[in-house]
Motif scaffolding. Structure first.
Motif, PDB file in Angstrom:
ATOM      1  N   LEU A 115       0.829  -1.203   0.000  1.00  0.00           N
ATOM      2  CA  LEU A 115       0.000   0.000   0.000  1.00  0.00           C
ATOM      3  C   LEU A 115       0.868   1.259   0.000  1.00  0.00           C
ATOM      4  N   GLY A 116       1.934   1.259   0.813  1.00  0.00           N
ATOM      5  CA  GLY A 116       2.825   2.411   0.833  1.00  0.00           C
ATOM      6  C   GLY A 116       3.485   2.650  -0.504  1.00  0.00           C
ATOM      7  N   ARG A 117       3.938   1.599  -1.150  1.00  0.00           N
ATOM      8  CA  ARG A 117       4.564   1.758  -2.469  1.00  0.00           C
ATOM      9  C   ARG A 117       3.552   2.259  -3.507  1.00  0.00           C
ATOM     10  N   GLN A 118       2.319   1.740  -3.452  1.00  0.00           N
ATOM     11  CA  GLN A 118       1.299   2.183  -4.402  1.00  0.00           C
ATOM     12  C   GLN A 118       0.994   3.666  -4.224  1.00  0.00           C
ATOM     13  N   LEU A 119       0.889   4.116  -2.961  1.00  0.00           N
ATOM     14  CA  LEU A 119       0.627   5.534  -2.723  1.00  0.00           C
ATOM     15  C   LEU A 119       1.800   6.388  -3.183  1.00  0.00           C
ATOM     16  N   GLY A 120       3.038   5.894  -2.997  1.00  0.00           N
ATOM     17  CA  GLY A 120       4.200   6.653  -3.446  1.00  0.00           C
ATOM     18  C   GLY A 120       4.214   6.809  -4.955  1.00  0.00           C
ATOM     19  N   MET A 121       3.930   5.720  -5.687  1.00  0.00           N
ATOM     20  CA  MET A 121       3.906   5.815  -7.149  1.00  0.00           C
ATOM     21  C   MET A 121       2.765   6.705  -7.626  1.00  0.00           C
ATOM     22  N   ALA A 122       1.614   6.678  -6.914  1.00  0.00           N
ATOM     23  CA  ALA A 122       0.501   7.548  -7.297  1.00  0.00           C
ATOM     24  C   ALA A 122       0.891   9.013  -7.140  1.00  0.00           C
ATOM     25  N   ALA A 123       1.565   9.343  -6.012  1.00  0.00           N
ATOM     26  CA  ALA A 123       2.004  10.721  -5.812  1.00  0.00           C
ATOM     27  C   ALA A 123       3.036  11.126  -6.857  1.00  0.00           C
ATOM     28  N   GLU A 124       3.942  10.188  -7.192  1.00  0.00           N
ATOM     29  CA  GLU A 124       4.956  10.486  -8.206  1.00  0.00           C
ATOM     30  C   GLU A 124       4.309  10.714  -9.567  1.00  0.00           C
ATOM     31  N   ASN A 125       3.366   9.867  -9.936  1.00  0.00           N
ATOM     32  CA  ASN A 125       2.675  10.038 -11.228  1.00  0.00           C
ATOM     33  C   ASN A 125       1.876  11.330 -11.255  1.00  0.00           C
ATOM     34  N   LEU A 126       1.292  11.698 -10.129  1.00  0.00           N
ATOM     35  CA  LEU A 126       0.523  12.936 -10.087  1.00  0.00           C
ATOM     36  C   LEU A 126       1.429  14.136 -10.300  1.00  0.00           C
TER      37      LEU A 126
END
Length: 813
Positions: free
Chosen positions: A437-448
């Motif tokens: 979950l932490g990695r998914q949120l990090g990639m979402a923030a990076e993509n945003l």
């Protein structure tokens, strides 16, 4: 222990296969015999038709060629050997007597030649045709001299042509009477007197057919024996051997379990029956085993239900995890910033993990935090939070979880903190799931963040493109529009009359992908910039600058050439005014040069012409003969014409004094139309005008404007055809200029003549019909007044179109 059995499965199979093979062989032989008999009949029938065609050809040749030729050679004789069709056809076809199995007969009742008297069979056929007058052919099998023949017969009908030899003896050729006497006469037209008969023996053919059938049957028997052997071997290996192995297993089991009585019954049957009985015995044992297993099943049901409950709970948890990640992706797509992302995702995480509060703390730079619920306080991070971020480890204690939020490159951006009020719920959490979950949120923030940067760059680029005043479009390799600025959309709408509004310019310039219509494909292939000038039908011209943006060649392209999937930037710049200005400059320079030349020529030639004119007048006064007076008149006429040309040249070359005179262009145009209406009516030409007096006051003397319009209207009247010609003169004011248009339905101006139409001495009229100075003078007058004149072909009338633009002093602006 093995027991013999009376009938084995292999014996039954081979017996049935033998009967089936025998029946198939008999059917095959019978069918083949019928087929070959049909083929034989078709062959015999075709041969008989061929013989009839041969007989018809002989008789046709005798009647059409030989007999007329013989009458020409010996007009008073009838030579039977060369003129009788029946005699010649019999003589030729009698050669078939030596061919075994073939028969041809042309016979009749009371035949002239006794050798061709109809026999019993032939009389039957003649009686058949007489009874059936519509029957043109008879065919069938008959016995001839102990042999079976296929017979084909047709009736011989006496026609009007036959009556010369078979009618009355008084009119018949004497040669026939001398040869045959009075036999074969007194026949009637359209009666049947005999038959043409062709017979072909089928005895030998049937014998050959029977030998062939026996040969095929023998081959079939040999093939059947081979088939029996191979089938027996395969059946024994694939079926009997496996069945015997199963039967042996059943026997061994029965001997072990004491089934001696059942074993004695099995040996009286074949292998299948033995296997069936063994299966029944096995079924009994299975029923007993089932009853025993049902007891075990009752005890296992409770265990399975308990385990199923656990699995269903785990499946629901996994489903909830998947739904959470799906919702996180949806929240990322609907977020415009990182703050929006955390406001949307933190409630989803709290509901999924049944937490009392969820917070995100940015540990990278801003130290901001976002919490759910909103009133929750900033969480206190553990003492080793730096180590957790550095090692990408998730920390779970009694009632809280601290999860590093890191990008795809492993860079930590913050800490996700989850707190539970119930410690039992916290203990059931999956450590790996929380880390994912932490990695998914990090990639979402990076993509945003990356998406935000792209959006800003796109907005900047769009602003730059829209700020360019000239049309600019981006196209793909198949002429599809990708992007266009506002100038391109406006130009596309203008050129297409409002049909094309997306800015797709290339199709409007004739670039549709066809071979040779533009160089866009070549520019993409070469990867080099290309500039192309395009002129539209209305006279507007554009410079198309094509800048290819090609992608590199794929790895398997050894040539390193750019592939065909690139894009191209097209920058369109209108050059209509530049070209017109350049044409005017060139025309002005040409006029100046020609004016200087004309002034010099006029000065040098005018004096000799005056002397010639003076002496010609003196000669005319001293001559009395009519012929001499006519010759002098010719000299005077041509001298005055030369002086007029020189006067025009001097007027063109002589500097004009500046004038502030003005005139009413509408009144002048209406007056010119009225003056030339009489001349137009005599030629059957329609002269129309649309000019209202007082609408346009122009800066030009009235006489000058009359001279300009008179030249243009005269040229139009000379160009259009009589009895059907149309000339139109219109006037309108726009943008501070008066526009006077003169157009016609004549042949128009050729493309090669457009650049020379205002040159001195250039004319398209017949020799002697014009000097070529009219339009040159018009151009000079209009240019002197600060105006301009354009020439082209009218799209409606199809002829020439001249448009004079003069500056307005006052009027409809």
């Amino acid at each position: 222990m093995h027991f013999p059995r009376p009938f084995t499965l292999q014996a039954k199979f081979l017996s049935g296969l033998s009967v089936a093979t025998l029946l198939m062989g008999v059917c095959f032989a019978g069918g083949f015999y019928l087929h070959m008999r049909t083929v034989l009949e078709e062959e015999v029938r075709d041969k008989a038709r061929l013989i009839f065609l041969q007989v018809d050809s002989i008789q046709r040749y005798v009647r059409s060629n030989l007999r007329p030729r013989m009458y020409g050679v010996v007009p008073d004789q009838f030579i039977i050997e060369a003129m009788s069709s029946s005699y010649i056809s019999r003589e030729i076809m009698d050669g078939m007597r030596n061919v075994e199995g073939q028969l041809y007969r042309r016979v009749a009742i009371s035949a002239r030649n006794p050798d061709y008297e109809a026999n019993t069979l032939e009389r039957e056929l003649i009686d058949y045709f007489r009874a059936n007058e519509d029957a043109g052919l008879w065919q069938g099998y008959r016995d001839v001299d102990g042999a079976e023949f296929y017979i084909m017969a047709r009736p011989v009908v006496f026609t009007e042509e036959c009556m010369y030899c078979h009618g009355h003896p008084e009119t018949a050729p004497q040669e026939i009477i001398n040869t045959y006497g009075n036999r074969g006469f007194d026949h009637v037209v359209n009666t049947i007197g005999g038959v043409d008969l062709v017979g072909l023996s089928v005895t030998n053919g049937v014998a050959r057919l029977q030998r062939t059938i026996f040969g095929y049957f023998g081959f079939f028997a040999l093939a059947a024996m081979v088939f029996f052997s191979v089938t027996n071997l395969l059946f024994k290996v694939l079926v009997v051997k496996n069945i015997k192995r199963l039967s042996t297993m059943f026997r061994d089991n029965l001997e072990v379990t004491g089934g001696t009585e059942l074993l004695n019954k099995l040996v009286e049957r074949d292998e299948i029956e033995e296997l069936e009985a063994g299966m029944q015995e096995l079924n009994s044992h299975l029923l007993e085993a089932r009853r025993q297993l049902e007891g075990y099943a009752d005890r296992l049901r409770d265990m399975v239900e308990e385990r199923t409950g656990d699995l269903m709970h785990e499946a629901q948890e996994r489903r909830a995890d998947v739904e959470l990640f799906v919702r996180l992706l949806a929240d990322m797509r609907s977020s415009n910033s990182r703050a929006d992302l955390w406001r949307l995702t933190l409630p989803e995480i709290g509901r999924r993990f049944r937490a009392s509060s969820v917070s995100y703390v940015c540990t990278f730079s801003s130290q901001r935090h976002f919490s759910w619920p909103d009133e929750a306080e900033r969480p206190r991070l553990p003492d080793n939070w730096v180590d957790l971020l550095t090692d990408s480890r998730t920390c779970l204690d009694e009632d809280s979880a601290f999860i590093p939020v890191e990008s795809s490159e492993g860079t930590a951006e913050g800490m996700l903190c989850i707190h539970w009020a119930d410690r039992r719920v916290a203990k059931r959490q999956d450590h790996d799931l929380l880390q994912a979950l932490g990695r998914q949120l990090g990639m979402a923030a990076e993509n945003l963040t990356a998406l935000d940067n792209l959006t800003r760059q796109k907005a900047t680029l769009q602003s730059i493109v829209e700020g360019i005043s000239d049309p600019l479009v981006l196209m793909d390799s198949i002429y599809g529009l990708i992007m266009a600025n506002q100038a391109a959309r406006d130009l596309a709408s203008e050129l297409s009359g409002g049909v094309v509004t997306d800015g797709a310019l290339l199709p409007l310039f004739g670039c549709t992908g066809g071979k040779g219509d533009c160089h866009m494909a070549a520019a993409l292939q070469s990867g080099r910039t290309h500039v192309e000038n395009v002129t539209l039908e209305g006279g507007r011209s554009f410079a198309l600058n094509m800048y290819p943006i090609v992608s590199p060649a794929p790895p398997d392209d050894a040539g390193g050439r750019p592939n065909g999937g690139g894009r191209i930037v097209v920058y369109a710049r209108e050059t209509t005014r530049e070209k017109r200005m350049l044409a005017r400059v060139q025309q002005s320079e040409k006029m100046i040069t020609v004016g200087k030349l004309a002034a010099g020529l006029a000065h040098e030639i005018n004096n000799p012409l005056g002397v010639i004119l003076c002496y010609a007048e003196l000669l005319r006064q001293n001559m009395a003969e009519e012929q001499q007076l006519q010759d002098v008149d010719v000299i005077l006429r041509h001298t005055r014409q030369a002086q007029r040309v020189l006067t025009d040249l001097l007027n063109f070359a002589r500097p004009k004094p500046s004038s502030d005179a003005t005139c009413d262009a509408g009144r002048v145009a209406a007056g010119i139309a009225e003056v030339f209406s009489v001349q137009a009516s005599k030629k059957g030409i329609t002269l129309l005008t649309d000019a209202t007096p007082g609408t346009a006051i122009v800066a030009m003397a009235e006489s000058k404007l009359e001279q300009v319009l008179s030249n243009l209207v005269l040229n139009a009247l000379d160009a259009v055809p009589e009895s059907g010609g149309q000339v139109f003169m219109g006037l309108h004011a726009r943008n501070g200029m008066a526009h006077v248009v003169v157009k016609d339905n004549g042949p128009g101006v050729l493309g090669d003549d457009m650049g020379r139409i205002f040159d001195p001495f250039f004319t398209t009229k017949a020799p002697g019909a014009g000097t070529g100075l009219g339009l040159t003078i018009v151009y000079g007058i209009v240019a002197e007044a600060g105006g301009a004149i354009d020439v082209g072909n009218d799209p409606v009338l199809g002829g020439a179109r001249f448009e004079v633009r003069l500056p307005l002093v006052r009027g409809d602006q």
